[in-house]
Design a protein around this motif. Structure first.
Motif, short mmCIF file in Angstrom:
data_model
loop_
_atom_site.label_atom_id
_atom_site.label_comp_id
_atom_site.label_asym_id
_atom_site.label_seq_id
_atom_site.Cartn_x
_atom_site.Cartn_y
_atom_site.Cartn_z
N ALA A 278 -2.10 -3.27 0.79
CA ALA A 278 -2.51 -4.66 1.00
C ALA A 278 -1.98 -5.17 2.34
N VAL A 279 -0.70 -4.97 2.57
CA VAL A 279 -0.09 -5.47 3.80
C VAL A 279 -0.66 -4.74 5.01
N GLY A 280 -0.88 -3.44 4.86
CA GLY A 280 -1.47 -2.67 5.96
C GLY A 280 -2.82 -3.23 6.36
N TYR A 281 -3.63 -3.52 5.36
CA TYR A 281 -4.95 -4.07 5.65
C TYR A 281 -4.84 -5.42 6.34
N LEU A 282 -3.97 -6.28 5.81
CA LEU A 282 -3.82 -7.61 6.40
C LEU A 282 -3.28 -7.51 7.82
N ALA A 283 -2.35 -6.59 8.04
CA ALA A 283 -1.78 -6.42 9.38
C ALA A 283 -2.86 -5.97 10.36
N GLU A 284 -3.70 -5.05 9.91
CA GLU A 284 -4.82 -4.60 10.74
C GLU A 284 -5.69 -5.78 11.17
N GLN A 285 -5.81 -6.73 10.26
CA GLN A 285 -6.63 -7.91 10.55
C GLN A 285 -5.87 -8.93 11.38
N GLY A 286 -4.64 -8.56 11.77
CA GLY A 286 -3.89 -9.42 12.67
C GLY A 286 -2.93 -10.38 11.99
N HIS A 287 -2.82 -10.30 10.67
CA HIS A 287 -1.93 -11.23 9.97
C HIS A 287 -0.47 -10.77 10.11
N ARG A 288 0.38 -11.69 10.55
CA ARG A 288 1.79 -11.37 10.75
C ARG A 288 2.70 -12.27 9.91
N ARG A 289 2.12 -13.30 9.34
CA ARG A 289 2.92 -14.20 8.50
C ARG A 289 2.21 -14.35 7.16
N LEU A 290 2.86 -13.85 6.15
CA LEU A 290 2.22 -13.74 4.84
C LEU A 290 2.91 -14.60 3.80
N GLY A 291 2.12 -15.07 2.86
CA GLY A 291 2.68 -15.76 1.71
C GLY A 291 2.46 -14.91 0.47
N PHE A 292 3.35 -15.04 -0.50
CA PHE A 292 3.23 -14.29 -1.75
C PHE A 292 3.47 -15.24 -2.90
N VAL A 293 2.57 -15.22 -3.88
CA VAL A 293 2.69 -16.11 -5.03
C VAL A 293 2.74 -15.28 -6.30
N ARG A 294 3.82 -15.47 -7.05
CA ARG A 294 3.87 -14.77 -8.34
C ARG A 294 3.88 -15.78 -9.48
N GLY A 295 3.99 -15.28 -10.71
CA GLY A 295 3.99 -16.17 -11.87
C GLY A 295 5.37 -16.73 -12.13
N THR A 296 5.51 -17.40 -13.25
CA THR A 296 6.79 -18.06 -13.55
C THR A 296 7.83 -17.10 -14.08
N ARG A 297 7.40 -16.03 -14.71
CA ARG A 297 8.39 -15.12 -15.28
C ARG A 297 8.82 -14.10 -14.23
N GLY A 298 9.73 -14.51 -13.37
CA GLY A 298 10.09 -13.65 -12.25
C GLY A 298 11.51 -13.13 -12.32
N GLU A 299 12.04 -12.98 -13.53
CA GLU A 299 13.42 -12.48 -13.65
C GLU A 299 13.52 -11.10 -13.01
#
Lengths: 345, 345
Positions: free
Chosen positions: B168-189
């Motif tokens: 995923a990151v490789g693809y986004l980087a290829e597209q020029g993205h250098r600043r990424l956000g990540f969203v997960r759910g509430t159960r993140g223990e």
DNA sequence: CTGAAAGCGCTTACAG
DNA sequence: CTGAAAGCGCTTACAG
């Protein structure tokens, strides 16, 4: 694993006494019962399900027939399944999932013949569904979710299509919509859910003096696009579309956008039986109508267990009312259409 | 229902011979076998599952533990379930659905103690999942889909999070993205899927020199909106968001729209584990990454059945690669961001 | 290559 | 209020 004999030995009674204590089918003195209960606790005793099933001819297992390959999956199917499973477990039953298509009936006859299940729930029922005869022949009691063309003498739960259609059409009519489109899936043979719902919408539309054109759409994005084109070909002036085909919705939305039709300003769209979380994904979110799938699953289990408990009453047909969930995809009919409509008179 | 004794009588042999003919565990003469087979056909004989289970200690039933109330439903859950169920049936097993939450372990111990199932598949496994100990104590072999914090000695199938994040990151980087956000759910223990995937994305981002900010979001529309606001607060210049929280996607999309951010021109969004039909509902349709849920369900059944067949090999951990499905929600990073980025150096 | 018999762990008339 | 015993329909040593 401790057996009933172990419990009897520890409690100083016979196995039959343990069995009766467990089932409560004959009076046991308090002191005996207490010793037995203590022994069961001490040994962590759980009755062996196979011995019980072999002897008593009741397995306390029900099958859920879900033809997994009969069409695309929808989240509401999971809701049915879980609604049924939850309630079966509350009532002390196990739920066994049979996902083989069993269209030929051979596999299903096999399964039914094993005597493993006390009864069955049949999902995704079609007008002439061969599974029904197989179950009847095998002597397996069953309840349908949906129903075959001629359900005389058979129990089922279903959506109240008439009420749902009247509610949906009534709401759209209030919003000024007089020309409606209806999109169903590909399996629209007489007596199918699609055909019955289409009929219900036709009637409801006639009742409020609205026109309705109906088309079938493949369960794909392109299917939705094609359906949109055909609808607009039939009636370029229609202002609202009801989709009984979740998988065609993306195509409908995109085809509308391609023509510059804004939703809901230029065109209203309503979907049948789409769960809330899915309905939120579209822009704008989908206004939907439908009953609670988990409630239907729950009720189907109740119906079946009543039969298993020996109820010999005439067949029951339990219909669930659809509820309207207003979101953003429906709005007032566009004024230009109103003018066009009125110019006709 | 015909019994084995009926078959034996009709074929003129003993019940034991019928049994051996059925199981194939000892040689039977051709003529005898033929008479037995004919008799079984004539009588429509199917072995009684309870008698077989009582005697052989093998039920050929496996349980699927699915805590239905542990969180919101997703279509991919149905895919796991059906993948497992289909394959179990192909291998001659029944699949029993256990949807009680069984968090206290009491119910589950009950169920496991009945001896009804030969083994279990455990879905929605959490880092310290009490079900694992209960199953181990009851002596029920099992395979996890996902895994607990310390899975030493335990079989499981899972997504290859490292590979998925790199892809995923490789693809986004290829597209020029250098600043990424990540969203997960509430159960993140610690040790949860969300936490592990977040870690994998952090590593993958570091590897390509991208920055990553991560937030948790409630599984609701508002949760998604709030997450978007927090992400933008942390890094107003981020150009791509990866959502491991299907239910937050609508909120993310709407919050972005409210700020006038077009997708994908101004902002790319990618979702983890969203089935194709759901991904098509958003505008533009979601680019997604994830493995095939039905494949994982299938493999979990295989692993379990191997144990039931007596395989004593060390525990297996089977990881499935994610695949990238390009749709419309990801595109090249906006040029202005590029300029801003470069102006920093 | 085949049969007679024990037994899996319960339930349920039968007997007291 | 309790027990001894038959039997549910298979599987599997044991014996030939």
């Amino acid at each position: 694993m401790a057996t009933m004999a172990d419990v009897a030995r520890l409690a100083g009674v016979s196995v039959s006494t343990v069995s009766y204590a467990l089932s409560g089918t004959r009076p046991i003195s308090l002191s005996t019962r207490e010793r037995i209960e203590q022994a069961m606790l001490d040994l962590g005793y759980t009755p062996n399900a196979f011995a019980r099933g072999l002897k008593s001819k009741r397995s306390r297992i029900i099958a859920l027939l879900f033809p997994a390959h009969a069409g695309p999956l929808r989240l509401s199917m999971l809701e049915y399944i879980l609604g049924a499973s939850d309630h079966a477990q509350e009532r002390g039953y196990h739920l066994m999932l049979w996902t083989t298509d069993a269209e030929d009936g051979e596999d299903l006859a096999q399964l039914a013949g094993q005597g493993l299940v006390d009864g069955a729930l049949v999902m995704e029922v079609r007008p002439r569904d061969p599974r029904i005869q197989v179950l009847a022949d095998a002597g397996v009691p069953f309840t349908m979710i949906g129903h075959i063309a001629d359900p005389v003498g058979l129990d089922y739960t279903d959506t109240d299509f008439g009420q749902s259609a009247r509610l949906a059409v009534g709401y759209l009519a209030e919003q000024g919509h007089r020309r409606l489109g209806f999109v169903r899936g590909t399996r629209g043979e007489a007596g199918s859910e699609g055909a019955r719902l289409e009929g219900a919408f036709r009637e409801a539309a006639a009742r409020v003096g609205a026109e309705l054109v109906a088309v079938a759409a493949a369960e794909t994005v392109d299917g939705g696009r094609a359906a949109f084109t055909r609808l607009m070909g039939c009636d370029p002036g229609l202002s609202a579309i009801v989709a009984f085909n979740e998988h065609a919705v993306p195509g409908l939305l995109r085809a509308a956008a391609d023509l510059g039709r804004r939703i809901p300003e230029d065109l209203s769209i309503m979907t049948i039986d789409m769960p809330p979380h899915v309905a939120e994904l579209t822009t704008p979110p989908m206004t939907t109508i439908g009953p609670s799938a988990s409630q239907i699953g729950h009720a189907a289990v109740d119906m079946l267990l009543r039969r298993l408990d020996g109820d010999a009453a005439p067949a029951r047909h339990l219909l669930f009312k659809g509820e309207l969930s207003l979101r953003g995809s429906c709005g007032p009919a566009p004024t230009t259409d109103h003018l066009m409509d009125e110019s006709k008179y």
